[in-house]
Motif scaffolding. Sequence first.
Motif, PDB file in Angstrom:
ATOM      1  N   GLY A   6      19.525 -27.342 -20.289  1.00 57.60           N
ATOM      2  CA  GLY A   6      18.574 -26.357 -21.738  1.00 57.60           C
ATOM      3  C   GLY A   6      18.576 -25.284 -22.333  1.00 57.60           C
ATOM      4  N   GLU A   7      18.607 -25.084 -22.881  1.00 57.50           N
ATOM      5  CA  GLU A   7      18.691 -23.391 -24.438  1.00 57.50           C
ATOM      6  C   GLU A   7      19.013 -22.365 -23.374  1.00 57.50           C
ATOM      7  N   GLY A   8      20.079 -21.685 -22.919  1.00 56.78           N
ATOM      8  CA  GLY A   8      20.353 -21.037 -22.456  1.00 56.78           C
ATOM      9  C   GLY A   8      20.727 -20.925 -20.511  1.00 56.78           C
ATOM     10  N   SER A   9      21.638 -22.373 -20.793  1.00 57.35           N
ATOM     11  CA  SER A   9      21.710 -23.067 -18.837  1.00 57.35           C
ATOM     12  C   SER A   9      22.880 -22.216 -18.753  1.00 57.35           C
ATOM     13  N   GLY A  10      23.693 -21.676 -19.614  1.00 54.81           N
ATOM     14  CA  GLY A  10      25.118 -20.962 -19.186  1.00 54.81           C
ATOM     15  C   GLY A  10      26.025 -22.481 -19.469  1.00 54.81           C
ATOM     16  N   LYS A  11      25.758 -23.444 -19.698  1.00 54.25           N
ATOM     17  CA  LYS A  11      26.687 -24.806 -19.620  1.00 54.25           C
ATOM     18  C   LYS A  11      27.916 -24.428 -20.866  1.00 54.25           C
ATOM     19  N   SER A  12      27.512 -23.851 -21.816  1.00 55.91           N
ATOM     20  CA  SER A  12      28.708 -23.601 -22.914  1.00 55.91           C
ATOM     21  C   SER A  12      29.609 -22.392 -22.045  1.00 55.91           C
ATOM     22  N   SER A  13      29.041 -21.650 -21.714  1.00 62.25           N
ATOM     23  CA  SER A  13      30.542 -20.083 -20.724  1.00 62.25           C
ATOM     24  C   SER A  13      30.763 -20.780 -19.927  1.00 62.25           C
ATOM     25  N   ALA A  14      30.250 -22.656 -18.395  1.00 61.76           N
ATOM     26  CA  ALA A  14      31.281 -22.836 -17.778  1.00 61.76           C
ATOM     27  C   ALA A  14      32.128 -23.469 -18.431  1.00 61.76           C
ATOM     28  N   LEU A  15      31.899 -24.438 -19.168  1.00 57.71           N
ATOM     29  CA  LEU A  15      32.777 -25.187 -19.740  1.00 57.71           C
ATOM     30  C   LEU A  15      33.977 -24.863 -20.229  1.00 57.71           C
ATOM     31  N   ARG A  16      33.744 -23.418 -20.650  1.00 57.38           N
ATOM     32  CA  ARG A  16      35.185 -23.024 -21.435  1.00 57.38           C
ATOM     33  C   ARG A  16      35.659 -22.416 -20.105  1.00 57.38           C
ATOM     34  N   GLU A  46      12.294 -20.262 -19.250  1.00 56.82           N
ATOM     35  CA  GLU A  46      11.540 -18.941 -19.198  1.00 56.82           C
ATOM     36  C   GLU A  46      13.160 -18.430 -18.742  1.00 56.82           C
ATOM     37  N   LEU A  47      14.291 -17.922 -18.130  1.00 56.61           N
ATOM     38  CA  LEU A  47      14.962 -17.226 -17.736  1.00 56.61           C
ATOM     39  C   LEU A  47      15.762 -18.334 -19.230  1.00 56.61           C
ATOM     40  N   GLY A  48      16.118 -19.072 -19.338  1.00 60.42           N
ATOM     41  CA  GLY A  48      17.339 -19.722 -20.208  1.00 60.42           C
ATOM     42  C   GLY A  48      17.021 -18.433 -21.864  1.00 60.42           C
ATOM     43  N   LEU A  49      15.929 -18.821 -22.118  1.00 69.58           N
ATOM     44  CA  LEU A  49      15.368 -18.242 -23.347  1.00 69.58           C
ATOM     45  C   LEU A  49      15.003 -16.729 -23.197  1.00 69.58           C
ATOM     46  N   ALA A  50      15.442 -16.027 -21.859  1.00 67.41           N
ATOM     47  CA  ALA A  50      15.029 -14.594 -22.083  1.00 67.41           C
ATOM     48  C   ALA A  50      17.108 -14.426 -22.161  1.00 67.41           C
ATOM     49  N   ARG A  51      17.863 -15.167 -21.237  1.00 66.52           N
ATOM     50  CA  ARG A  51      19.145 -14.503 -22.184  1.00 66.52           C
ATOM     51  C   ARG A  51      19.277 -15.404 -23.686  1.00 66.52           C
ATOM     52  N   ILE A  52      19.470 -15.591 -23.731  1.00 63.70           N
ATOM     53  CA  ILE A  52      19.534 -15.741 -25.578  1.00 63.70           C
ATOM     54  C   ILE A  52      19.230 -14.580 -26.206  1.00 63.70           C
ATOM     55  N   TYR A  79      24.543 -38.266 -12.360  1.00 60.76           N
ATOM     56  CA  TYR A  79      24.438 -37.140 -11.793  1.00 60.76           C
ATOM     57  C   TYR A  79      25.269 -36.172 -11.073  1.00 60.76           C
ATOM     58  N   VAL A  80      25.063 -34.311 -11.702  1.00 63.45           N
ATOM     59  CA  VAL A  80      25.227 -33.689 -10.167  1.00 63.45           C
ATOM     60  C   VAL A  80      24.710 -32.854 -10.817  1.00 63.45           C
ATOM     61  N   THR A  81      23.657 -32.207 -10.354  1.00 60.74           N
ATOM     62  CA  THR A  81      22.278 -30.924 -10.376  1.00 60.74           C
ATOM     63  C   THR A  81      23.261 -29.392 -10.079  1.00 60.74           C
ATOM     64  N   ILE A  82      23.620 -28.312 -10.792  1.00 57.01           N
ATOM     65  CA  ILE A  82      24.383 -27.331 -10.480  1.00 57.01           C
ATOM     66  C   ILE A  82      23.376 -25.933 -11.101  1.00 57.01           C
ATOM     67  N   ASP A  83      22.677 -25.301  -9.931  1.00 60.82           N
ATOM     68  CA  ASP A  83      21.896 -24.241 -10.109  1.00 60.82           C
ATOM     69  C   ASP A  83      21.895 -23.460 -11.315  1.00 60.82           C
ATOM     70  N   ALA A  84      21.741 -23.763 -12.508  1.00 61.17           N
ATOM     71  CA  ALA A  84      21.926 -22.391 -13.580  1.00 61.17           C
ATOM     72  C   ALA A  84      22.092 -21.237 -13.418  1.00 61.17           C
ATOM     73  N   SER A  85      20.669 -20.774 -12.438  1.00 59.39           N
ATOM     74  CA  SER A  85      20.482 -19.109 -11.944  1.00 59.39           C
ATOM     75  C   SER A  85      21.410 -18.455 -11.395  1.00 59.39           C
ATOM     76  N   LYS A  86      22.344 -19.345 -10.948  1.00 57.10           N
ATOM     77  CA  LYS A  86      23.482 -18.223  -9.899  1.00 57.10           C
ATOM     78  C   LYS A  86      24.077 -17.477 -11.163  1.00 57.10           C
ATOM     79  N   PRO A  87      24.426 -16.600 -10.290  1.00 60.88           N
ATOM     80  CA  PRO A  87      25.418 -15.921 -10.822  1.00 60.88           C
ATOM     81  C   PRO A  87      26.958 -17.068 -11.915  1.00 60.88           C
ATOM     82  N   LEU A  88      27.572 -16.727 -13.144  1.00 59.76           N
ATOM     83  CA  LEU A  88      27.793 -16.933 -13.264  1.00 59.76           C
ATOM     84  C   LEU A  88      29.797 -18.193 -12.542  1.00 59.76           C
ATOM     85  N   GLU A  89      30.199 -16.572 -12.175  1.00 57.64           N
ATOM     86  CA  GLU A  89      31.558 -17.292 -11.072  1.00 57.64           C
ATOM     87  C   GLU A  89      30.591 -18.702 -10.164  1.00 57.64           C
ATOM     88  N   GLU A  90      29.883 -18.616  -9.464  1.00 54.62           N
ATOM     89  CA  GLU A  90      29.073 -19.533  -8.491  1.00 54.62           C
ATOM     90  C   GLU A  90      28.978 -20.519  -9.132  1.00 54.62           C
TER      91      GLU A  90
END
Length: 206
Positions: free
Chosen positions: A10-20, A139-145, A182-193
């Motif tokens: 979803g929006e603000g999940s951090g997937k784009s940052s993780a991808l880079r 809610e967390l993803g949109l707060a990040r945005i 599919y592999v589900t990643i807990d995107a609420s954790k710190p980006l490094e994890e």
Amino acid sequence: MSLFITFEGGEGSGKSSALRLIAERLEKEGIPYILTREPGGTPIAESIRNVILDRNNVAMDSRTEALLYAASRRQHLVEKVWPALKEGKIVLCDRYLDSSLAYQGGARGLGIDKILEVNSFATEGTFPDLTLFFDIEPELGLARIAANANREVNRLDLEKMDFHRGVRKTFQELAARFKDRYVTIDASKPLEEVVDDAYAAIKSRL
């Protein structure tokens, strides 16, 4: 070896940052890859992206939106993804057909199987080898945005919370339906994890 890996969420999940950051790790290991995104990735597909995400296009019909995504996806595959896979590269793609299934099929209520049918025609049945689903509460993803002044705010970011909850729910259903890729990643954790978890999933497929 060629591998088609898609990053979803979803929006603000951090997937784009993780991808880079994952691309940087592949670079250090000397593994050939390309980095791309949807909608977009090629000039024609990027033009379609601009129409889809334009904040002024609030009158866009849901089926029009779904068809534009499929058209952009087709052009992206033809020009960029398929050639890279033929060259034996890893393709890291920010969103792919699962986003259409979640956003238009689920949240827009057009039906997952209907959107899958449209996209099967557009993609000639091309599915990812691995789909990383970055799961986070909307809610967390949109707060990040909201906290990131540098991030582009597009038309989909402006949808109501129920829409974003529908996106997450559908992604979770897709993860259960397509367990083999599919592999589900807990995107609420710190980006490094998050990056460590995602990279481990990728390495297991290499």
